[in-house]
Enzyme design. Structure first.
Site, PDB file in Angstrom:
ATOM      1  CB  CYS A   1      -1.002  -0.068   1.145  1.00 24.04           C
ATOM      2  SG  CYS A   1      -2.436   0.959   0.826  1.00 24.04           S
TER       3      CYS A   1
ATOM      4  CD  GLU B   1      -0.573  -5.183   6.113  1.00 26.47           C
ATOM      5  OE1 GLU B   1      -0.475  -5.767   5.017  1.00 26.47           O
ATOM      6  OE2 GLU B   1      -0.902  -3.983   6.218  1.00 26.47           O
TER       7      GLU B   1
ATOM      8  CG  HIS C   1      -3.408  -3.152   3.838  1.00 28.86           C
ATOM      9  ND1 HIS C   1      -2.434  -2.493   4.555  1.00 28.86           N
ATOM     10  CD2 HIS C   1      -4.057  -2.204   3.132  1.00 28.86           C
ATOM     11  CE1 HIS C   1      -2.503  -1.202   4.308  1.00 28.86           C
ATOM     12  NE2 HIS C   1      -3.485  -0.999   3.441  1.00 28.86           N
TER      13      HIS C   1
HETATM   14  N1  GLN Z   1      -3.753   6.332   0.996  1.00 33.62           N
HETATM   15  C1  GLN Z   1      -2.473   6.089   1.596  1.00 33.62           C
HETATM   16  C2  GLN Z   1      -1.386   6.931   0.958  1.00 33.62           C
HETATM   17  O1  GLN Z   1      -1.613   7.525  -0.042  1.00 33.62           O
HETATM   18  C3  GLN Z   1      -2.104   4.641   1.499  1.00 33.62           C
HETATM   19  C4  GLN Z   1      -3.133   3.842   2.226  1.00 33.62           C
HETATM   20  C5  GLN Z   1      -2.587   2.685   2.980  1.00 33.62           C
HETATM   21  O2  GLN Z   1      -1.375   2.455   3.072  1.00 33.62           O
HETATM   22  N2  GLN Z   1      -3.489   1.962   3.564  1.00 33.62           N
HETATM   23  O3  GLN Z   1      -0.311   7.010   1.438  1.00 33.62           O
END
Ligand code: GLN
Length: 183
Positions: free
Chosen positions: A75, A160, A158
């Site tokens: 992410c 995890e 995610h």
């Molecule tokens: N929206 C977050 C970002 O732009 C990432 C979201 C996340 O890691 N769950 O950094």
């Protein structure tokens, strides 16, 4: 095997817990000098602008660019490693590019082994372009969500946050391979 989890912010505890469940020593990383003793590094989800700011402040941006072992980003971790930021993975990513209504969602992903993987997407980045050395390991609606480029593995979701350990195992396979090459 010693795996570092970047612990500046975000989901580092969940990653460390999953790695420990897989029998691996997981270390919370907050300083560049810790990277020297690691066999691999996880850059977790969280907030990429906060990550990038703290990484610069502690000199972790330079240290991660120089780190030569496998790296797994999820992410926000995917955003941090992309072309526009640390420049370690040849992908273009749009932050928060899933519409408002579906900013967070779950979807079954196909890893090619016949067993669906539940992907948890939380204000996930959207992969807009991948370079030719990038391997797409899973897609959602025809767009890459799990990709690998050499020793780098990145997911827009995610892994995890579920009980399914397959994506972490994929990363640990790369770590084992890199260790056997060094030995
Ligand atoms: N929206 C977050 C970002 O732009 C990432 C979201 C996340 O890691 N769950 O950094």
């Amino acid at each position: 095997m010693r795996i570092g989890v970047l612990a500046l912010q975000g989901n580092f505890r969940e990653h460390a817990a999953m790695l420990r469940r897989l029998g691996v020593e997981a270390v919370e990383v907050r300083k560049p000098e810790q990277l020297g003793s690691l066999d691999g590094l996880v850059v977790p989800g969280g907030e990429s602008t906060t990550f990038l700011r703290l990484m610069r402040l502690y000199g972790l941006d330079v240290a991660i660019r120089e780190f030569a072992q496998p790296v797994f980003g999820t992410c926000a971790g995917m955003i941090v490693l992309d072309r526009e930021h640390l420049g370690l993975v040849d992908i273009d990513v749009d932050r928060n590019a899933y519409g408002r209504q579906v900013a967070s969602f779950e979807a079954d992903l196909d890893l090619g082994d016949g067993e669906p993987l539940r992907g948890v997407f939380i204000r996930a980045p959207r992969v807009r372009d991948v370079g030719e050395d990038v391997e797409v390991l899973a897609e959602h609606d025809g767009e890459p969500v799990l990709v690998r480029q050499g020793r780098f593995l990145v997911a827009s979701f995610h892994p995890e946050l579920t009980e399914d350990t397959r994506v972490h195992e994929l990363f640990l396979d790369a770590v084992k391979e890199a260790m056997s090459v060094r030995a």
